[in-house]
Design a protein around this motif. Structure first.
Motif, mmCIF file in Angstrom:
data_model
loop_
_atom_site.group_PDB
_atom_site.id
_atom_site.type_symbol
_atom_site.label_atom_id
_atom_site.label_comp_id
_atom_site.label_asym_id
_atom_site.label_seq_id
_atom_site.Cartn_x
_atom_site.Cartn_y
_atom_site.Cartn_z
ATOM 1 N N ASN A 304 32.940 43.100 48.364
ATOM 2 C CA ASN A 304 32.906 43.184 47.356
ATOM 3 C C ASN A 304 33.128 42.887 45.546
ATOM 4 N N TRP A 305 32.285 41.851 45.766
ATOM 5 C CA TRP A 305 32.070 40.935 44.790
ATOM 6 C C TRP A 305 31.661 40.643 43.677
ATOM 7 N N LEU A 307 31.695 44.565 42.190
ATOM 8 C CA LEU A 307 32.964 44.941 41.527
ATOM 9 C C LEU A 307 34.114 44.328 41.259
ATOM 10 N N PHE A 371 43.222 45.533 45.917
ATOM 11 C CA PHE A 371 42.031 44.717 44.964
ATOM 12 C C PHE A 371 42.306 44.214 43.841
#
Length: 594
Positions: A304-305, A307, A371
């Motif tokens: 997820n780099w 985001l 997250f």
């Protein structure tokens, strides 16, 4: 009782102590903040690092953290001791003087940053209640990391401290607010918030009054025993009681720790308490940073780099812009405001607490909390880098600003007294010259020190005196005296020798590290060389004699006499060291004639 290596808590303690023993000296050797080292250790030995391999390689059990949650109480204790040490650096007078910053700028920074972040989150799909919770959580900044880096003495450090102090005070109301916003909350949530504020106010008042009456007597008794262990126990007892009292009232225990520090700061035992509790604070803070590293999962970061990068940059840009603007509105310099804004841009350790409350209340989904927990952990990791970036930005802004007074110039009639080196010693000398109406000019190679001096209207030139062209500009032939205060022994000796060769009559007064350095300066041609050890020993002797009841007049006379004796001894040693060289020179000159 026998300890077993299979005991999880004992194994975790060994890992933590080993990490502290390796990280602090290793990173200090390369002048890197140990903050990054502790976070990397947490990442390495945590469940997402080597800990994930324990089922396959059982030996790794002894060098990994088996239960990340088991060390969290130690991390919380580290935060408590940090707030306690901050309180020790303050006083009620100073805190009252900062009330506008704390409750004005601090409140505005938290609310405006939280509002902007919350609105953005709402428009990308987060419900209003969850957006409020996340906005307030991400608007918080790290007391545990920012204050040790910035301190509370610099302009940016004072501004950061004021905002961080308000955030710490606002933590409990935020938690109760989120509880009141929960989907299953009733009207009791709001009434509980009011009750907590009332109980908290009463508790704080009791701590202030009781502390003023009890603490001087408590520490006096501990000091009379001359037992460091008892003094340390008394200090920790005060912190624990104050923290438990505010926790029982519904407030955060860190509020009690701050109050305990403030109360002890008003006593004469502040310095001793600070020294005693320092090692505990550092170790416990290291434990907290290890827990931060454990929250990072590099596999999830890799997936997820994009985001994560957008989220981190978005939060930091909002907070940096809001903080910079608010600090600038208080009248601070642009460089100070920018440095504070960049330094305060990352989220906080308390962000994790607030997000946990929001998740438990059903305001945000567990996946959303996970997250933003990763975002927070990454933000905490780069906080030392942000502090360095803020300093660089501030320095560049100060260099370009037109608001500083112009650089001093050496006039044709002469500079008066020339001071080379403008640290604490140089400033003190300059203040004394100003007090007696003597003209002077200073030279300094540190641009930050130069800008600070120019802001205070000292006549100063930026430059490196190791370059002969700068020394030529100083017009030393018309100077009244040359004072060397820089802490560079070789350069001060070389400069003394060079100037003495050019201007034989100028008085040269130089700061020396010790007797040997003073002798070198005398040999180079110094008129006076003042060893730091000499002056500190004379001042200590003066204080002792006065405290013993000796009249001030004879004490001052004897101090002057002793100073003259010691200076003559240094000069004679320098002359004796010089004579063999002169004799060797004469023999060498006579040899060809033979």
């Amino acid at each position: 009782m026998a300890f077993s290596l299979e005991n999880g808590g004992f194994s975790d303690a060994l890992v933590i102590l080993g990490a502290a023993g390796l990280v602090i000296p290793a990173f200090a050797r390369f002048r890197i903040s140990p903050v990054i080292g502790f976070i990397l250790v947490g990442l390495l030995v945590g469940p997402a690092g080597l800990g994930a391999l324990v089922p396959r390689y059982s030996l790794l059990y002894h060098v990994t953290i088996s239960d990340p949650h088991s060390i969290e109480p130690f991390a919380e204790f580290g935060i408590i001791l940090l707030l306690f040490s901050i309180g020790l650096e303050l006083s009620f007078k100073r805190l009252w003087a900062m009330r506008t910053l704390v409750f004005g700028v601090g409140a505005a920074e938290l609310l405006i940053s939280g509002l902007i972040i919350g609105v953005v989150l709402h428009f990308i799909g987060q419900a209003w209640s969850g957006a409020v919770g996340l906005g307030l959580a991400l608007a918080l900044s790290s007391t545990a990391l920012v204050l040790p880096i910035a301190g509370t003495q610099s302009a940016s450090g004072r501004a950061a401290f004021a905002m961080l102090l308000f955030e710490d005070l606002a933590l409990v109301p935020i938690i109760f607010l989120l509880g009141a916003l929960a989907p299953n909350a009733t009207d009791e949530g709001w009434s509980n918030l009011v009750n907590v504020l009332i109980r908290g106010g009463i508790t704080i008042a009791v701590l202030f009054i009781g502390g003023r009456l009890v603490l001087p007597r408590l520490f006096a008794q501990a000091a009379r025993t001359k037992s460091p262990e008892l003094f340390l126990a008394a200090s920790l007892l005060v912190v624990i009681i104050a923290s438990l009292a505010t926790a029982a009232a519904g407030l955060s225990p860190i509020v009690g720790a701050l109050i305990a520090g403030l109360l002890i700061a008003e006593t004469e035992y502040r310095a001793e308490v600070e020294v005693m509790t320092g090692p505990f604070k550092g170790l416990a803070l290291g434990v907290f940073l290890i827990t931060v590293g454990m929250r990072l999962d590099l596999r999830l970061v890799a997936l997820n780099w994009e985001l994560l990068l957008v989220a981190i940059l978005g939060v930091m840009l909002v907070k940096a812009a809001v903080t910079t603007a608010l600090v600038k509105l208080t009248g601070a310099r642009t460089g100070t405001a920018a440095e504070t804004g960049v330094m305060m841009a990352s989220p906080s350790e308390t962000t994790l607490i607030v997000m946990g409350v929001a998740s438990a209340a059903g305001l945000i989904l567990p996946s959303t909390a996970s997250f933003w927990t990763t975002v927070t952990a990454i933000g905490l990791t780069i906080t030392p880098l942000l502090a360095k970036a803020g300093q660089t930005i501030a320095r560049n802004i100060e260099r370009r600003t037109d608001a500083l007074p112009p650089e001093a110039e050496v006039t044709a009639e002469g500079p008066g007294t020339v001071i080379i080196g403008f640290g604490r010693v140089g400033r003190t000398v300059a203040d004394m010259l100003q007090m007696h109406g003597k003209k002077f000019i200073a030279i300094e190679a540190d641009i930050d020190a130069v800008n600070a001096a120019r802001r205070d209207n000292y006549p100063i030139i930026f430059g490196d005196v190791s370059r002969s062209e700068l020394v030529d500009r100083l017009n030393l032939g018309r100077a009244d005296a040359l004072i060397l205060t820089m802490d560079e022994p070789v350069l001060s000796v070389n400069l003394t020798r060079r100037v003495r060769g050019w201007v034989p009559a100028i008085p040269i007064i130089a700061r020396a590290r010790d007797w040997n350095h003073a002798a070198e300066l005398y040999k180079a041609g110094a008129t006076d060389a003042v060893p730091e050890t000499l002056e500190s020993s004379l001042q200590l002797s003066e204080a002792v004699l006065v405290d013993l009841g000796v009249a001030m007049g004879p004490v001052i006379a004897s101090i002057h006499e002793k100073r003259d004796q010691m200076r003559k001894a240094i000069q004679q040693a320098a002359e004796l060291d010089r004579e063999p060289k002169l004799r060797r020179t004469r023999v060498g000159e006579a040899a060809p004639e033979a």
